[in-house]
Design an enzyme around this catalytic site. Structure first.
Site, PDB file in Angstrom:
ATOM      1  N   GLN A  52       0.862  -1.184   0.000  1.00 34.85           N
ATOM      2  CA  GLN A  52       0.000   0.000   0.000  1.00 34.85           C
ATOM      3  C   GLN A  52       0.892   1.225   0.000  1.00 34.85           C
ATOM      4  O   GLN A  52       1.682   1.419   0.930  1.00 34.85           O
ATOM      5  CB  GLN A  52      -0.898  -0.012   1.248  1.00 34.85           C
TER       6      GLN A  52
ATOM      7  N   MET B  75       3.958   4.970   5.334  1.00 30.72           N
ATOM      8  CA  MET B  75       3.775   4.347   4.036  1.00 30.72           C
ATOM      9  C   MET B  75       5.144   4.245   3.371  1.00 30.72           C
ATOM     10  O   MET B  75       5.934   5.142   3.529  1.00 30.72           O
ATOM     11  CB  MET B  75       2.851   5.177   3.140  1.00 30.72           C
ATOM     12  N   PRO B  76       5.363   3.254   2.589  1.00 32.85           N
ATOM     13  CA  PRO B  76       4.436   2.175   2.286  1.00 32.85           C
ATOM     14  C   PRO B  76       4.284   1.153   3.423  1.00 32.85           C
ATOM     15  O   PRO B  76       5.167   1.009   4.257  1.00 32.85           O
ATOM     16  CB  PRO B  76       5.068   1.519   1.062  1.00 32.85           C
ATOM     17  N   VAL B  77       3.106   0.488   3.387  1.00 29.13           N
ATOM     18  CA  VAL B  77       2.864  -0.659   4.256  1.00 29.13           C
ATOM     19  C   VAL B  77       2.917  -1.909   3.374  1.00 29.13           C
ATOM     20  O   VAL B  77       2.199  -1.999   2.379  1.00 29.13           O
ATOM     21  CB  VAL B  77       1.500  -0.565   4.951  1.00 29.13           C
TER      22      VAL B  77
ATOM     23  N   ARG C   4       6.921  -0.031   6.665  1.00 26.92           N
ATOM     24  CA  ARG C   4       6.404  -0.997   7.625  1.00 26.92           C
ATOM     25  C   ARG C   4       6.216  -2.316   6.889  1.00 26.92           C
ATOM     26  O   ARG C   4       5.554  -2.349   5.844  1.00 26.92           O
ATOM     27  CB  ARG C   4       5.064  -0.480   8.133  1.00 26.92           C
TER      28      ARG C   4
END
Lengths: 64, 64, 64, 64, 64, 64
Positions: B7, C1-3, C40
């Protein structure tokens, strides 16, 4: 339950999705022995530029 | 496998995504000892109004 | 972000995961131009009986 | 942590999302005893044609 | 809808989860104006060796 | 593609999962017109204490 998240390439019509969720729900109910109301399907339409196999975006692939 | 769902904030160009999936796939293969064809990356472009840290939407943040 | 959510087969050691997250984070930072603290990674260890390609569970596959 | 992914029907305004993430983050912090900065919420706006319960797309439902 | 997937560190008791889902569901209903029965929460207990921020596994972190 | 993530209650046997992925893959192929090898199913076994509807954990429910 079950909750089913399906990532598929964008471009399917509503009619195709309608048939898809009906068919898959029926199969899940038959296979797992659960009631239709307990089956939840969420479709994510994936742009071809957002999916990669082998490090290559789908839009850059020849064929499939 | 592995299947990688990323994401990230929307706004990346196709060229940036192309480089991203190539780079990350190569690193995964080196690190885990898997074949490139087994690595699948799915990118989800997140609107900044749909992401919050600390209860504050990203669009309301100063900086990053 | 990003995840980043990564589904991989179970069985990796902590040492392998330690190297994996370090390597992938570095690559993501280089590729997207983001700071390490913003990356993350969440790993899901998948049992081989819970993954299927082509309708066949991974535990029933010969090879990979 | 926690990382919270919320799938809701599309159509919520930014103002509704702003209130939603503030409210939910506060509740999570109170309930789990974590700091606000550790709570990450990602919203996915789901089109009604992409969600099905009982094998029926939401757009084909009467009511809810 | 909404469907809420929460990734949190493993180790919470059933009592903590019981309170968590009750509190969060109530907040969601108040905030979005939906009925409790429409709110579904799925918790994923994440081992600390499977979560990394900044390229460092949580088990290797001092503090938090 | 498609990539299908299924969250179901834990407790299914390998034999049940074997039939489930075979049945669902066949239905998806028929419905969407894709090849079996392109269908990937990932099952997540959910503990009943980790799933809530209406703010109540499944383990606290009578029935279903």
């Amino acid at each position: 339950m079950p909750v089913v998240n399906v990532q598929m390439f964008e471009g399917r019509s509503v009619e195709e999705k309608r048939k898809f969720v009906a068919d898959v729900t029926r199969t899940i109910c038959d296979s797992l022995g659960v009631a239709p109301e307990s089956v939840r399907i969420m479709i994510t339409d994936m742009p071809r530029e957002n999916v990669a196999v082998g490090g290559v975006l789908n839009i850059d692939k020849a064929g499939k």
